[in-house]
Design a protein around this motif. Structure first.
Motif, PDB file in Angstrom:
ATOM      1  N   VAL A 164       4.987 -19.772  43.724  1.00 23.36           N
ATOM      2  CA  VAL A 164       4.435 -21.363  43.935  1.00 23.36           C
ATOM      3  C   VAL A 164       3.162 -20.811  42.599  1.00 23.36           C
ATOM      4  N   HIS A 165       3.214 -21.840  41.681  1.00 21.03           N
ATOM      5  CA  HIS A 165       2.001 -21.678  40.729  1.00 21.03           C
ATOM      6  C   HIS A 165       0.838 -21.749  41.393  1.00 21.03           C
ATOM      7  N   ASN A 173      -3.561 -23.693  32.741  1.00 21.25           N
ATOM      8  CA  ASN A 173      -2.696 -24.886  31.719  1.00 21.25           C
ATOM      9  C   ASN A 173      -3.421 -26.202  31.526  1.00 21.25           C
ATOM     10  N   GLU A 174      -4.306 -26.591  32.646  1.00 21.45           N
ATOM     11  CA  GLU A 174      -4.823 -27.889  32.421  1.00 21.45           C
ATOM     12  C   GLU A 174      -5.747 -27.735  31.265  1.00 21.45           C
ATOM     13  N   SER A 175      -6.647 -26.603  31.292  1.00 26.25           N
ATOM     14  CA  SER A 175      -7.701 -26.304  30.084  1.00 26.25           C
ATOM     15  C   SER A 175      -6.937 -26.342  28.796  1.00 26.25           C
ATOM     16  N   GLN A 176      -5.857 -25.781  28.634  1.00 23.95           N
ATOM     17  CA  GLN A 176      -5.174 -25.778  27.654  1.00 23.95           C
ATOM     18  C   GLN A 176      -4.637 -27.098  27.143  1.00 23.95           C
ATOM     19  N   ARG A 177      -4.149 -27.962  28.050  1.00 24.23           N
ATOM     20  CA  ARG A 177      -3.719 -29.222  27.823  1.00 24.23           C
ATOM     21  C   ARG A 177      -4.912 -30.140  27.282  1.00 24.23           C
ATOM     22  N   LEU A 178      -6.009 -29.762  27.938  1.00 22.49           N
ATOM     23  CA  LEU A 178      -7.529 -30.446  27.539  1.00 22.49           C
ATOM     24  C   LEU A 178      -7.680 -30.363  26.000  1.00 22.49           C
ATOM     25  N   ALA A 179      -7.467 -28.902  25.745  1.00 23.07           N
ATOM     26  CA  ALA A 179      -7.565 -28.548  24.449  1.00 23.07           C
ATOM     27  C   ALA A 179      -6.834 -29.375  23.551  1.00 23.07           C
ATOM     28  N   ILE A 180      -5.769 -29.420  23.834  1.00 23.57           N
ATOM     29  CA  ILE A 180      -4.579 -30.231  23.047  1.00 23.57           C
ATOM     30  C   ILE A 180      -4.875 -31.678  22.850  1.00 23.57           C
ATOM     31  N   SER A 181      -5.557 -32.210  24.013  1.00 24.52           N
ATOM     32  CA  SER A 181      -5.766 -33.619  24.021  1.00 24.52           C
ATOM     33  C   SER A 181      -7.069 -34.046  23.237  1.00 24.52           C
ATOM     34  N   THR A 182      -7.997 -32.974  22.600  1.00 27.56           N
ATOM     35  CA  THR A 182      -9.143 -33.487  22.145  1.00 27.56           C
ATOM     36  C   THR A 182      -8.573 -33.512  20.663  1.00 27.56           C
ATOM     37  N   ASP A 183      -7.473 -32.990  20.361  1.00 30.46           N
ATOM     38  CA  ASP A 183      -6.840 -33.158  18.903  1.00 30.46           C
ATOM     39  C   ASP A 183      -6.207 -34.528  18.788  1.00 30.46           C
ATOM     40  N   LEU A 195      -1.630 -29.721  16.446  1.00 31.96           N
ATOM     41  CA  LEU A 195      -1.447 -28.139  16.183  1.00 31.96           C
ATOM     42  C   LEU A 195      -3.003 -27.652  16.206  1.00 31.96           C
ATOM     43  N   LYS A 196      -3.947 -28.436  16.007  1.00 31.75           N
ATOM     44  CA  LYS A 196      -5.544 -27.698  16.121  1.00 31.75           C
ATOM     45  C   LYS A 196      -5.553 -27.386  17.701  1.00 31.75           C
ATOM     46  N   GLY A 197      -5.182 -28.322  18.382  1.00 38.16           N
ATOM     47  CA  GLY A 197      -5.352 -28.351  20.005  1.00 38.16           C
ATOM     48  C   GLY A 197      -4.676 -27.161  20.337  1.00 38.16           C
ATOM     49  N   LEU A 198      -3.427 -26.983  19.723  1.00 36.90           N
ATOM     50  CA  LEU A 198      -2.312 -25.952  20.417  1.00 36.90           C
ATOM     51  C   LEU A 198      -3.218 -24.667  20.005  1.00 36.90           C
ATOM     52  N   LYS A 199      -3.467 -24.514  18.765  1.00 38.99           N
ATOM     53  CA  LYS A 199      -4.555 -23.186  18.365  1.00 38.99           C
ATOM     54  C   LYS A 199      -5.342 -22.928  19.504  1.00 38.99           C
ATOM     55  N   ALA A 200      -6.113 -23.913  19.793  1.00 43.78           N
ATOM     56  CA  ALA A 200      -7.291 -23.638  20.812  1.00 43.78           C
ATOM     57  C   ALA A 200      -6.687 -23.259  22.225  1.00 43.78           C
ATOM     58  N   ALA A 201      -5.403 -24.053  22.557  1.00 44.60           N
ATOM     59  CA  ALA A 201      -4.747 -23.607  23.879  1.00 44.60           C
ATOM     60  C   ALA A 201      -4.373 -22.328  23.949  1.00 44.60           C
ATOM     61  N   ARG A 202      -3.551 -21.915  22.713  1.00 45.36           N
ATOM     62  CA  ARG A 202      -2.987 -20.510  22.871  1.00 45.36           C
ATOM     63  C   ARG A 202      -4.343 -19.529  22.999  1.00 45.36           C
ATOM     64  N   LEU A 255       5.997 -27.843  28.702  1.00 43.21           N
ATOM     65  CA  LEU A 255       6.204 -26.755  29.344  1.00 43.21           C
ATOM     66  C   LEU A 255       5.361 -26.102  30.437  1.00 43.21           C
ATOM     67  N   SER A 256       3.998 -26.385  30.105  1.00 39.02           N
ATOM     68  CA  SER A 256       2.913 -25.731  30.846  1.00 39.02           C
ATOM     69  C   SER A 256       2.813 -26.849  32.236  1.00 39.02           C
ATOM     70  N   LYS A 257       3.322 -27.803  31.976  1.00 37.60           N
ATOM     71  CA  LYS A 257       3.648 -29.046  33.307  1.00 37.60           C
ATOM     72  C   LYS A 257       4.623 -28.343  33.882  1.00 37.60           C
ATOM     73  N   ALA A 258       5.724 -28.206  33.348  1.00 40.71           N
ATOM     74  CA  ALA A 258       6.808 -27.613  34.385  1.00 40.71           C
ATOM     75  C   ALA A 258       6.326 -26.386  34.847  1.00 40.71           C
ATOM     76  N   MET A 259       5.601 -25.368  34.462  1.00 45.97           N
ATOM     77  CA  MET A 259       5.251 -24.390  35.043  1.00 45.97           C
ATOM     78  C   MET A 259       4.324 -24.797  36.294  1.00 45.97           C
ATOM     79  N   ASP A 260       3.245 -25.808  36.074  1.00 49.26           N
ATOM     80  CA  ASP A 260       2.425 -26.359  37.193  1.00 49.26           C
ATOM     81  C   ASP A 260       3.645 -26.724  38.260  1.00 49.26           C
TER      82      ASP A 260
END
Ligand SMILES: CC(=O)SCCNC(=O)CCNC(=O)[C@H](O)C(C)(C)COP(=O)(O)OP(=O)(O)OC[C@H]1O[C@@H](n2cnc3c(N)ncnc32)[C@H](O)[C@@H]1OP(=O)(O)O
Ligand SMILES: N[C@@H](CCO)C(=O)O
Length: 352
Positions: A164-165, A173-183, A195-202, A255-260
């Motif tokens: 179970v995750h 994962n949520e922190s990474q999605r927060l980074a994406i959503s600020t873009d 993409l800038k958000g994705l960079k921060a997420a990675r 995909l990060s949501k699928a992992m969750d």
């Protein structure tokens, strides 16, 4: 012999949440040949950002001179639903609108990834897997498969994964999605959106994939007089940019949501009862230095999967060690498969 192909499922593909995809394409690669007995299939489930080319990303374990080789085995790896390496994903055209889905793509779960790949297996005429293997999100899929269709898997190999995750994993994962959503470009719904958000997420994700030791070993400054422009900072930027060149923010988001969503106990009696359904000979491998999927998660798997063996390895790379420590993995998995084959022979003798 290697084949790259796409399977198109033309019927409705119903997701666990009840939503439907009108068309599902699955990109996959095979290596080697299916033998006459159809008992040499090695099915690989890939992790978050990889693809169907397992001989490329899991070199040392998969390759012409490796434990899993096309000479002996029929190796299959398919790109997961939602990923942008050829399988239907948020940048695919929605047949209803004629436009890419982007954020209109339906959410999906690990079970949906498995359901899609079981359709592919059926299309390829594969009913039995000699080995089903995966690490991380790939291990989550392999486990779900071995529970859902327990008779089809001979040997199950779960690396750096869980039942179970965890809240910790979901928080990352949520922190990474927060980074994406600020873009804000993410909401513009364009191929390079977010993409800038994705960079921060990675960059955030890497902190969970690696360790203090790994950063100290590779990013330590050689001079003492610096007050800025640190190597570790440059590394984070580089890794973020590297992912942006080959991935997109929408696939990553979904995909990060699928992992969750991963929880083998969902709609079943319990997590423990679900694990008890596994019939395959199972090897669970954990990485002692894994911050994201700590060893206690693999201990739990091995405790509740009937007859499972547990091995732990040490890797300064932490979680990403499952992709890098291929010599150790070859040794452990090779021994396990030999023992498993011997057990099978003894069983056959006893029943003869
Ligand atoms: C088309 C495709 O790429 S297919 C998909 C490939 N990826 C996958 O399959 C996903 C799974 N793989 C992975 O996650 C990774 O590849 C791993 C974990 C296996 C290995 O990670 P890597 O990034 O290769 O290794 P590592 O962390 O040592 O970083 C090395 C890179 O960082 C660069 N680097 C190291 N230190 C620094 C620094 N201080 N500043 C800038 N760059 C740096 C290196 O030059 C090197 O660059 P390169 O990748 O362009 O050669
Ligand atoms: N490094 C892996 C994720 C960790 O499981 C990937 O990018 O697929």
């Amino acid at each position: 012999m290697s084949t790259t192909a796409t399977y198109t499922h033309t019927k409705l593909f119903k997701l666990e949440n009840g939503k439907k995809l009108r068309k599902l394409e699955i990109a996959y690669q095979t290596y080697g040949k299916l033998n006459a007995k159809k008992d040499n299939v090695i099915w690989v489930c890939h992790a978050l950002t990889a693809n169907a080319d397992v001989l490329d990303w899991w070199k040392g374990l998969f390759g012409n001179n490796d434990l899993f080789n096309p000479e002996e085995h029929f190796i299959i790896c398919a790109n997961v639903l939602g990923s942008n390496y050829g399988t239907t994903n948020p940048l695919s055209i929605n047949p209803v609108t004629g436009q890419p889905y982007y954020l209109a793509f339906p959410e999906f779960t690990i079970r949906d990834l498995v359901a899609a790949h079981r359709l592919l297996a059926s299309y390829l005429g594969i009913q039995h897997l000699k080995v089903l293997i995966g690490g991380s999100l790939g291990g989550q899929q392999a486990l779900e498969w071995a529970i859902t269709d327990s008779k089809s898997v001979d040997n199950l190999i779960l690396v750096a994964t869980n039942a179970v995750h965890s809240p910790w994993g979901i928080a990352f994962n949520e922190s990474q999605r927060l980074a994406i959503s600020t873009d804000r470009t993410f909401y513009a719904q364009q191929p390079d959106g977010g993409l800038k958000g994705l960079k921060a997420a990675r960059s955030i994700a890497l902190l969970s994939y690696r360790t203090y030791e790994a950063y100290s070993a590779t990013q330590l400054e050689s001079v003492n007089d610096k007050t800025g422009s640190f190597r570790a900072a440059s590394y984070q930027n580089y890794q973020g940019e590297k992912l942006c060149k080959r991935f997109n923010a929408y696939s990553y988001w979904y995909l990060s949501k699928a992992m969750d969503s991963h929880n083998v106990g969902r709609s079943r009696k319990s997590i423990v009862d679900a694990l008890a359904l596994v019939k395959a000979n199972t090897l669970v491998i954990g990485i002692e230095n894994d911050v994201l999927f700590p060893l206690c998660e693999q201990e739990f798997l091995a405790k509740h999967i009937p007859g499972a063996a547990l091995k732990s390895i040490s890797s300064a790379y932490g979680h990403d060690g499952f992709l890098i420590e291929t010599d150790i993995l070859t040794n452990i998995i090779g021994t396990f498969l030999k023992e498993s084959a011997n057990k099978k022979i003894i069983k056959l003798h006893k029943t003869a």
